[in-house]
Design a protein around this motif. Sequence first.
Motif, PDB file in Angstrom:
ATOM      1  N   MET A   1     -77.422  -9.456  23.362  1.00 44.58           N
ATOM      2  CA  MET A   1     -78.820  -9.338  23.786  1.00 44.58           C
ATOM      3  C   MET A   1     -79.720 -10.251  22.947  1.00 44.58           C
ATOM      4  O   MET A   1     -80.632 -10.892  23.462  1.00 44.58           O
ATOM      5  CB  MET A   1     -79.255  -7.876  23.656  1.00 44.58           C
ATOM      6  N   TYR A   2     -79.422 -10.285  21.661  1.00 45.22           N
ATOM      7  CA  TYR A   2     -80.220 -11.119  20.773  1.00 45.22           C
ATOM      8  C   TYR A   2     -80.082 -12.591  21.163  1.00 45.22           C
ATOM      9  O   TYR A   2     -81.089 -13.298  21.304  1.00 45.22           O
ATOM     10  CB  TYR A   2     -79.775 -10.904  19.324  1.00 45.22           C
TER      11      TYR A   2
ATOM     12  N   ARG B   1     -81.850 -13.245  24.532  1.00 49.21           N
ATOM     13  CA  ARG B   1     -83.316 -13.307  24.436  1.00 49.21           C
ATOM     14  C   ARG B   1     -83.772 -14.579  23.745  1.00 49.21           C
ATOM     15  O   ARG B   1     -84.767 -15.180  24.118  1.00 49.21           O
ATOM     16  CB  ARG B   1     -83.852 -12.083  23.681  1.00 49.21           C
TER      17      ARG B   1
ATOM     18  N   TYR C   1     -78.179  -1.726  20.095  1.00 48.69           N
ATOM     19  CA  TYR C   1     -79.228  -2.263  19.228  1.00 48.69           C
ATOM     20  C   TYR C   1     -79.746  -1.174  18.301  1.00 48.69           C
ATOM     21  O   TYR C   1     -80.011  -1.417  17.123  1.00 48.69           O
ATOM     22  CB  TYR C   1     -80.368  -2.850  20.071  1.00 48.69           C
ATOM     23  N   PHE C   2     -79.869   0.023  18.837  1.00 44.87           N
ATOM     24  CA  PHE C   2     -80.392   1.130  18.037  1.00 44.87           C
ATOM     25  C   PHE C   2     -79.445   1.466  16.889  1.00 44.87           C
ATOM     26  O   PHE C   2     -79.878   1.741  15.775  1.00 44.87           O
ATOM     27  CB  PHE C   2     -80.599   2.357  18.935  1.00 44.87           C
TER      28      PHE C   2
ATOM     29  N   PHE D   1     -79.857  -7.735  12.639  1.00 39.35           N
ATOM     30  CA  PHE D   1     -81.065  -8.543  12.624  1.00 39.35           C
ATOM     31  C   PHE D   1     -81.399  -8.997  11.211  1.00 39.35           C
ATOM     32  O   PHE D   1     -81.815 -10.132  10.983  1.00 39.35           O
ATOM     33  CB  PHE D   1     -82.219  -7.750  13.235  1.00 39.35           C
ATOM     34  N   THR D   2     -81.199  -8.097  10.265  1.00 37.76           N
ATOM     35  CA  THR D   2     -81.463  -8.454   8.878  1.00 37.76           C
ATOM     36  C   THR D   2     -80.567  -9.624   8.458  1.00 37.76           C
ATOM     37  O   THR D   2     -81.018 -10.579   7.826  1.00 37.76           O
ATOM     38  CB  THR D   2     -81.195  -7.238   7.959  1.00 37.76           C
TER      39      THR D   2
ATOM     40  N   GLN E   1     -81.785 -12.786  10.007  1.00 38.15           N
ATOM     41  CA  GLN E   1     -82.990 -13.282   9.325  1.00 38.15           C
ATOM     42  C   GLN E   1     -82.619 -13.988   8.024  1.00 38.15           C
ATOM     43  O   GLN E   1     -83.139 -15.057   7.688  1.00 38.15           O
ATOM     44  CB  GLN E   1     -83.932 -12.121   9.030  1.00 38.15           C
ATOM     45  N   GLU E   2     -81.697 -13.352   7.322  1.00 35.13           N
ATOM     46  CA  GLU E   2     -81.252 -13.959   6.060  1.00 35.13           C
ATOM     47  C   GLU E   2     -80.665 -15.347   6.317  1.00 35.13           C
ATOM     48  O   GLU E   2     -81.008 -16.313   5.642  1.00 35.13           O
ATOM     49  CB  GLU E   2     -80.166 -13.083   5.421  1.00 35.13           C
TER      50      GLU E   2
ATOM     51  N   LEU F   1     -83.253 -17.868   7.308  1.00 38.60           N
ATOM     52  CA  LEU F   1     -84.116 -18.249   6.195  1.00 38.60           C
ATOM     53  C   LEU F   1     -83.392 -19.165   5.227  1.00 38.60           C
ATOM     54  O   LEU F   1     -83.941 -20.170   4.767  1.00 38.60           O
ATOM     55  CB  LEU F   1     -84.591 -16.975   5.477  1.00 38.60           C
ATOM     56  N   LEU F   2     -82.151 -18.809   4.943  1.00 43.09           N
ATOM     57  CA  LEU F   2     -81.379 -19.630   4.017  1.00 43.09           C
ATOM     58  C   LEU F   2     -81.152 -21.030   4.576  1.00 43.09           C
ATOM     59  O   LEU F   2     -81.149 -22.016   3.853  1.00 43.09           O
ATOM     60  CB  LEU F   2     -80.034 -18.950   3.705  1.00 43.09           C
TER      61      LEU F   2
ATOM     62  N   VAL G   1     -84.786 -12.020   0.316  1.00 48.11           N
ATOM     63  CA  VAL G   1     -84.937 -13.025   1.358  1.00 48.11           C
ATOM     64  C   VAL G   1     -85.773 -12.485   2.513  1.00 48.11           C
ATOM     65  O   VAL G   1     -86.679 -13.142   3.015  1.00 48.11           O
ATOM     66  CB  VAL G   1     -83.545 -13.462   1.879  1.00 48.11           C
TER      67      VAL G   1
ATOM     68  N   LEU H   1     -88.122 -10.786  21.880  1.00 43.86           N
ATOM     69  CA  LEU H   1     -86.828 -11.138  21.304  1.00 43.86           C
ATOM     70  C   LEU H   1     -85.914  -9.926  21.272  1.00 43.86           C
ATOM     71  O   LEU H   1     -84.700 -10.026  21.450  1.00 43.86           O
ATOM     72  CB  LEU H   1     -87.025 -11.695  19.886  1.00 43.86           C
TER      73      LEU H   1
END
Lengths: 462, 889
Positions: free
Chosen positions: A306-307, A310, A442-443, A450-451, A454-455, A458-459, B7, B34
């Motif tokens: 799903m991620y 989207r 997802y729940f 997701f975390t 994101q990491e 970002l990295l 982070v 999203l």
Amino acid sequence: MSAACPPQSPAVAKTEVAMEGWCPLLAATFAYWDNILGPRVRHIWAPKGQGSMLLSDGEVTFLANHTLNGEILRSAESGAVDVKFFVLAEKGVIIVSLIFDGELKGDKNTCALSIILPQSELNFYLPLHSVCVERLKHIVRKGRICMQKGYSIIAMLTSEIVPIMELLSSMKTHSVPEEVDIKDTLLNDDDIGDSCHEDFLHKAISSHLQTCGCSIVVGSNPEKVNKIVLTLSLFLTPTERKCSRLCRADGSFKYDTGLFVQGLLKDSTGSFVLPYRQVLYSPYPTTHIDVDINTVKQMPPCHEHMYHQRRYMRSELSALWKAASEDNISPDNLINSQDSFTPDLNIFQDVMHKDTLVKSFIYEVFLLKPGLSLRSVYLSHFLLLLHRKALTLLRYIEDETQKGKKPFRSLRNLKTDLDLTVEGDLNIVMAMAEKLRAGLHYFVFGKPFFTSVQERDLLMSF
Amino acid sequence: MIGSPDVVALTKDDDFGDSYQDPCLLPEEFSVPLFPHATNANPWTKTSYAKFSKDFILISEFSEQVGPQPLLTIPDDPKVCGTFDLNYFSLRIMSVDYQASFVGHPPGSSYPKLNFVEDSKVVLGDSKEGAFAYVHHLTLYDLEARGFVRPFCMAYISADERKIMQQFQQLSSGFSKASECLKSGNRKAFANELEKKLKDLEYTRSVLHKETEMQKINTGCYSTQVIEKANELANVEKSIYEHRDLLRQITSYPNKKGRDAHINDHDHVQIEPEKPIDSNMLDNTTLTSNHSSNGRDKSSTDTDTSPQKPSSYTPQLIKAKSAKCFDKRLKTLEELCDSAFFHQTLDQLNVIEKMFRGDLCFIYTSQIDRGLSIKQKITSFLFEEERDWEEEGGGSRNLYEANHTTRIAPPLISQISTLSGEPMSLDSYVTCVEIGHNKLEIESLEGPPESSTSDITQETSEDAVDTETKGSFSSDRSIEALGNVSPANPDGFGRRSTNEACTVTSSEEQEVTSYSGAPERDADMSTADVFEADNLVQIDTACCMGQDGFIYEEPLPEPLQPCCDDTVVKQEPLSLLHRDPPLQVDYVFGESSQTVVGTSVGLMLPELNINALSDDMVRMNVEDASDTTSYMSMSTSSDRAASPFTYGIPITVKQKKKAGHSALRFIRQYPFAQQAIYCLLSGRTLVVLGSEEGTVRKLVNALLIFVPNIGKYGETVQPWLSSSFQLTDLQRWKLIGLQRVASPAGSSMLHSLSRYSRYIGILDCDNKTLRCPPYKGTLINQMADHRTQIKRGSTYYLHVQSMLTQLTAKAFLYTFCHHVHLPITADDRGSVTSRRTNFLLQLGYTEEESKIIQFLSELVKHHFLQGPLKGLGQALFSYSYSTSYLYKI
């Protein structure tokens, strides 16, 4: 703006679509609410050469206008696409309308994209409703951007309406029957491994169940492909089977987003091109089974799927928004315009998690004598078990989280309490539960995933 | 090293990002989120922003006076609708007339023409309000309405859009029936109204005619008044023609109908496809409504729309022109449709509302459940709710008997195809829901089925049975005597009497001897004594507090060598011999083996073919016949025919879910719950002994979900018994709640307890002890782990249900894996039993778990061959000579 909306002529513009077989779709229409004239039909799509089944333009216009009646009261949020479904016995038709707002001639208008089918096709259409609606919804999203930018929406809509006509036409001839005879499947073999290797069969069924019953079967031999398609369809509900398709012996169908199981034939060179975008837009992750080389690959679980879906959709819409001119909005141009469209070639991965549920089922079902109804009855026991386990899991999570009010933190307990300690078993039951309660993956798993994403992002940006 | 919290903290947008809007960035209204579920959303929140608390049905009308207006809701509770704006929603759903109904003067016709329009169905939603609706548009006729039509709609309103579309056909079918009911009543009422109007008009015409004649005579010429009267008369004449034509049209309705096949079923006025009309209602509905009289003519049962002659209607003088639109009072829906039909429609709508109430996943799963269960008739009696199709008669059995008559070893396919029923396929969900529909109606509209007299007397009478007489059997011939001579078990079980029954191992023999040798002593023992005589397995209560497992004070002895069920059952009933060739071979060759395998004894009660029995067997039966006869006569006179459990009301899944709560509490409170469940699953009757009725009943209620073949009415459960029970009772009751009394009657009861302790498990809820054979394995641990974190009883029930489904599947597999039961050669008898054992071991079952599978398999076989077990209860009796242990908290 005026170029995009030429003055209305008495005759409504019409596109006739040449179809290979008979198409159950009578017409598709795009109408909008004119602030002065009321509902107006802008464009009609109709299959070509369908004989007396087709409606006259006047009838189509009358029906299309009706889809907008009452929408003057519409108070939906901007961007919302509402679905209306009509069964008009007096007219003998069913109409599916997607109502949305769009900018025409500088004004916000309520618009309706509709497809019209004969009422006699109600039973045929209903299982395919969500497939059609989801696909049309996405094209409406793209169409709204076109309208906003002043581009023609008609070409955009045509790019999806024609495939939907083809889909409905192909389903008319090649959909999997509601009831699959076990004799037509691999489960009727005298012994396990007669038709295909035991491990392959196990992996195929297991992965098929882990991906919510959504699979594509490719191969060079149509009989072999269809046998696997039918075997996998045994594990679907009758409604889902009506949303699955066998492969065509004389020339392959194209991949269609949203079907549960579909058989696809490789070309003469032994290759098959799988459209990345369309596979990604499937509501569930997909299992890829190649019957020529006996491989089973699967897409990541629902929350990841799903991620990715989207993200890709947003990229596509964003590229369309940024498109400099109407010429640049074709899918190919959009794909080339952004880096984020680069397909992830590892979208299909090996089946990592072994299960015990399917493994023991396959072992046991072949202990029963073939050619009788015994295996069919045993299969029904197995399916009932899966459905009940899924419902139990769902209730367990509901209880733990007070219907989602609290985060779910007791996956380990769940596994122990519900005897789902084997990862593959959990995946299968979770996939069944996802179909009952969309968003469950997802729940349960979404936050950590997701975390980590994101990491990673970002990295990578450093 | 950068950790993830560090982070993630950096991922937050800064203020600059908030204030600057890049024109190249896609605005959110053109994008997709999203994540399908935003920060605070979850898979359950889609219904949270709706302004109503649960689904409801709304009936609205497009009134010619005030426009769209809501008329009523089902359920009729303002709390359900909450703050949801019914007026607005009525406006929205009634804003389009999709029926395009036409009433008026069509070209070329001088009279108004009724157009029998078909209903339209629309699914629409208001995403902002979170309300989605299935809307069923229909048109009713009203003589006083504009164009004679009154547009109505019935809407099923839900916050779940998916539910509406997924259940579209079921909703459509339900509402079509309700609509036809309304329309039928309306046609009848409309015809009556026309009839009366015609009478009024004819009366008016005669009056006017007389007046005109009078005036002509009086004045002798055509005065203005005469001309006016003549015009008025002409108007009346025209009106009469018009109304006659309308009457003709409305009465010819059935010939005009339409397109939907399912609607054709309801062409006639009497529309109650699922609920039988109450006789009074039927009388009412088939009669002409008469506004001037409350009495209704019962002369006709014809349901056609043709109006009956109003018997006592007095015609009135009326004006040819009707009143102005806003001057008149519009008829209510009830008046428009005839009260009986109206209420019938409301009943149907209530049924629809109940049917679709609740979460879609449960509705959907139950539909799947039903579809799959149809394929499992052969096993569904074990733990499933008995469904209507099971009552449709032993189709499988009859078909099977047809095979049997051929005496040709039929391939198993024919048997199985018959056992699993002709509709081997999953029924369409429509069918499923219609079944549910029927069921709901039955449940909601009918009273509970009559319970048998015995049901009530058993529950209420203190002790109608002479316990002394019943207890006159000596224990040394208790089970064997029963087994051998019971007319319900003509086959008996084997040649051996008690003393020769289980002589395989010394330990077992010892135990058997000790039991059989001291019945009199046992009779005088208190319950505690009985328990103390057994091996004691004390369980640390601390383990209930979350420790790893039970602690056994003394190690359990090695399991006895498998007891000799197969040696006891010397002969399979002829029915089985003839009907199931694979099994036949098994029994013919396998059972005479001296090898002892397995522990459960299958006693087939039904018909006996003496010819099929061995000489020994026949002799045994003859010898014991007198005992049986006397015993059975006593037993049948004891009014114990059936369990009074739930007073003859079928046990439903709902009840079982409630029982799940008690079961969950039970497994948490009693560390030996697994042993108790093992008793039930392996066919050993469990007696719950206690002095307090409430406590005993609660425990019985907790355990009933584990009872195989509980029966539609829970016939195999006796929740409260205040008298001693007999051996035959153990055949039909698998779970007994027994009152502990201090009176002399109590000693008799304890006597029976000690006498039959070999065949039962005893759960003493006063002393918190359990006496039964031990259980080793993981199967029941997964089902009844006292450390489970499952929070709700209903969830626990679902868990148990899925575990039992798994167990049922394995029992099916074991039963029909013919190669397990077939000897390879004629001398291969011994290997069959070992093959069976190995088969179950390969499936991963321990010895005790194998007993469960074997017992369930026996039930399946019996059910398959003999049909559903009805009447006197369970025909299969299982016992084991395993050592019992006493478990304490």
